[in-house]
Scaffold this motif. Sequence first.
Motif, PDB file in Angstrom:
ATOM      1  N   ASP A  66       0.826  -1.211   0.000  1.00 21.83           N
ATOM      2  CA  ASP A  66       0.000   0.000   0.000  1.00 21.83           C
ATOM      3  C   ASP A  66       0.857   1.258   0.000  1.00 21.83           C
ATOM      4  N   GLN A  67       1.934   1.239   0.764  1.00 23.30           N
ATOM      5  CA  GLN A  67       2.810   2.410   0.812  1.00 23.30           C
ATOM      6  C   GLN A  67       3.524   2.607  -0.521  1.00 23.30           C
ATOM      7  N   LEU A  68       3.898   1.499  -1.168  1.00 21.88           N
ATOM      8  CA  LEU A  68       4.538   1.604  -2.482  1.00 21.88           C
ATOM      9  C   LEU A  68       3.553   2.162  -3.508  1.00 21.88           C
ATOM     10  N   ALA A  69       2.312   1.706  -3.469  1.00 19.79           N
ATOM     11  CA  ALA A  69       1.298   2.226  -4.387  1.00 19.79           C
ATOM     12  C   ALA A  69       1.088   3.720  -4.162  1.00 19.79           C
ATOM     13  N   ALA A  70       1.093   4.144  -2.901  1.00 17.21           N
ATOM     14  CA  ALA A  70       0.946   5.569  -2.595  1.00 17.21           C
ATOM     15  C   ALA A  70       2.150   6.358  -3.099  1.00 17.21           C
ATOM     16  N   LEU A  71       3.326   5.767  -3.015  1.00 15.50           N
ATOM     17  CA  LEU A  71       4.534   6.429  -3.514  1.00 15.50           C
ATOM     18  C   LEU A  71       4.483   6.592  -5.026  1.00 15.50           C
ATOM     19  N   VAL A  72       3.996   5.575  -5.712  1.00 18.60           N
ATOM     20  CA  VAL A  72       3.839   5.662  -7.169  1.00 18.60           C
ATOM     21  C   VAL A  72       2.903   6.811  -7.530  1.00 18.60           C
ATOM     22  N   GLU A  73       1.779   6.909  -6.841  1.00 15.57           N
ATOM     23  CA  GLU A  73       0.831   7.983  -7.127  1.00 15.57           C
ATOM     24  C   GLU A  73       1.425   9.351  -6.779  1.00 15.57           C
ATOM     25  N   ALA A  74       2.216   9.399  -5.704  1.00 14.54           N
ATOM     26  CA  ALA A  74       2.852  10.662  -5.324  1.00 14.54           C
ATOM     27  C   ALA A  74       3.849  11.109  -6.391  1.00 14.54           C
ATOM     28  N   TYR A  75       4.561  10.158  -6.967  1.00 17.68           N
ATOM     29  CA  TYR A  75       5.507  10.515  -8.034  1.00 17.68           C
ATOM     30  C   TYR A  75       4.750  11.032  -9.258  1.00 17.68           C
ATOM     31  N   LYS A  76       3.695  10.352  -9.643  1.00 16.72           N
ATOM     32  CA  LYS A  76       2.912  10.807 -10.793  1.00 16.72           C
ATOM     33  C   LYS A  76       2.398  12.226 -10.574  1.00 16.72           C
ATOM     34  N   GLN A  77       1.871  12.493  -9.381  1.00 11.93           N
ATOM     35  CA  GLN A  77       1.357  13.824  -9.093  1.00 11.93           C
ATOM     36  C   GLN A  77       2.473  14.848  -9.069  1.00 11.93           C
ATOM     37  N   SER A  78       3.626  14.445  -8.536  1.00 17.66           N
ATOM     38  CA  SER A  78       4.774  15.345  -8.508  1.00 17.66           C
ATOM     39  C   SER A  78       5.194  15.732  -9.914  1.00 17.66           C
ATOM     40  N   PHE A  79       5.154  14.772 -10.830  1.00 17.38           N
ATOM     41  CA  PHE A  79       5.555  15.067 -12.207  1.00 17.38           C
ATOM     42  C   PHE A  79       4.578  16.050 -12.847  1.00 17.38           C
ATOM     43  N   VAL A  80       3.287  15.846 -12.612  1.00 15.05           N
ATOM     44  CA  VAL A  80       2.295  16.774 -13.154  1.00 15.05           C
ATOM     45  C   VAL A  80       2.521  18.174 -12.591  1.00 15.05           C
ATOM     46  N   THR A  81       2.792  18.249 -11.293  1.00 16.30           N
ATOM     47  CA  THR A  81       3.017  19.544 -10.650  1.00 16.30           C
ATOM     48  C   THR A  81       4.241  20.250 -11.237  1.00 16.30           C
ATOM     49  N   HIS A  82       5.320  19.513 -11.400  1.00 13.97           N
ATOM     50  CA  HIS A  82       6.526  20.112 -11.961  1.00 13.97           C
ATOM     51  C   HIS A  82       6.314  20.534 -13.411  1.00 13.97           C
ATOM     52  N   ARG A  83       5.598  19.688 -14.164  1.00 12.09           N
ATOM     53  CA  ARG A  83       5.416  19.951 -15.594  1.00 12.09           C
ATOM     54  C   ARG A  83       4.566  21.189 -15.841  1.00 12.09           C
ATOM     55  N   THR A  84       3.692  21.507 -14.924  1.00 10.88           N
ATOM     56  CA  THR A  84       2.792  22.650 -15.110  1.00 10.88           C
ATOM     57  C   THR A  84       3.258  23.890 -14.342  1.00 10.88           C
ATOM     58  N   ALA A  85       4.409  23.796 -13.676  1.00  8.91           N
ATOM     59  CA  ALA A  85       4.907  24.931 -12.898  1.00  8.91           C
ATOM     60  C   ALA A  85       5.577  25.954 -13.807  1.00  8.91           C
ATOM     61  N   PRO A  86       5.514  27.236 -13.452  1.00 12.51           N
ATOM     62  CA  PRO A  86       6.244  28.255 -14.224  1.00 12.51           C
ATOM     63  C   PRO A  86       7.744  27.943 -14.239  1.00 12.51           C
ATOM     64  N   GLY A  87       8.351  28.141 -15.391  1.00 13.86           N
ATOM     65  CA  GLY A  87       9.784  27.893 -15.504  1.00 13.86           C
ATOM     66  C   GLY A  87      10.163  26.450 -15.700  1.00 13.86           C
ATOM     67  N   TYR A  88       9.173  25.572 -15.875  1.00 14.76           N
ATOM     68  CA  TYR A  88       9.467  24.148 -16.110  1.00 14.76           C
ATOM     69  C   TYR A  88      10.378  24.004 -17.322  1.00 14.76           C
ATOM     70  N   HIS A  89      11.423  23.191 -17.178  1.00 18.48           N
ATOM     71  CA  HIS A  89      12.438  23.072 -18.227  1.00 18.48           C
ATOM     72  C   HIS A  89      12.815  21.598 -18.393  1.00 18.48           C
ATOM     73  N   GLU A  90      12.503  21.050 -19.532  1.00 17.70           N
ATOM     74  CA  GLU A  90      12.867  19.669 -19.868  1.00 17.70           C
ATOM     75  C   GLU A  90      13.246  19.657 -21.356  1.00 17.70           C
ATOM     76  N   PRO A  91      14.436  20.160 -21.688  1.00 18.26           N
ATOM     77  CA  PRO A  91      14.774  20.423 -23.085  1.00 18.26           C
ATOM     78  C   PRO A  91      15.181  19.179 -23.858  1.00 18.26           C
ATOM     79  N   LEU A  92      15.020  19.245 -25.158  1.00 20.78           N
ATOM     80  CA  LEU A  92      15.640  18.255 -26.026  1.00 20.78           C
ATOM     81  C   LEU A  92      17.147  18.484 -26.025  1.00 20.78           C
ATOM     82  N   TYR A  93      17.885  17.417 -26.184  1.00 23.09           N
ATOM     83  CA  TYR A  93      19.333  17.555 -26.306  1.00 23.09           C
ATOM     84  C   TYR A  93      19.670  18.225 -27.631  1.00 23.09           C
TER      85      TYR A  93
END
Length: 237
Positions: A66-93
């Motif tokens: 259960d804790q691992l499943a919660a961690l997986v969901e927390a990571y997914k939400q964290s990625f969404v939060t970072h991706r939609t934040a101002p200044g988000y930067h994930e450039p192509l090489y």
Amino acid sequence: MTELRLAIWDVDGTLVDSRDVIQACMETAFRGAGLPPPEYDATRRIVGLSLGEALGTLAPPDIGADQLAALVEAYKQSFVTHRTAPGYHEPLYDGAIELLDQLKADGWLMAVATGKSHRGVDALFEKHNLRSYFDTVWCADDGPGKPHPFMVEQAMGALGCAPQESLMIGDAIHDMAMGKAAGVRALGVSWGFGRADELASAGADEIHHDFRTLTQSLKAFAEIRPVKAPGVNEATG
């Protein structure tokens, strides 16, 4: 006899520089779950695996399901939060889009085989306008993840390509292992998550340190495999 030629691409650490954002998401997710966050050297070793397997590897060995499943969901939400934040930067090489343009112009088929979810790939494609380059996309939520050969085999099957007509290009040991398990030539790149010595130990047929030499290698591969249109049989008699 003319042949097809297929470049199967990993995404994170190969086409897009996601090192900072993945580590930031890991730290946010682990702290949110009350767990000590992993160091970058630990994170980089699991990139490419399916998310559940990756986080299970980084989490304490006594973590419950259960804790691992919660961690997986927390990571997914964290990625969404970072991706939609101002200044988000994930450039192509640098050099990535130029090589994709060249391969497309030269008649290559192209596929993606990634540990990202389809949702993550869709967001990346939209951000960098990449969708038109790829003929088929296979993700961790389609079936067995890396290093199982499933995604490479499915990409070849979808496009009618044989192993000798196909290449796997990636930055991680899991990419190399997946490619070799599927019987294709595996090209490692050293600018992402995996070190050159690790890629070599994982079975990489070649290791490239910039897009210039990778481009030369793909050109040489193509020169002995003249392109033909998919599904067209040569005349006999």
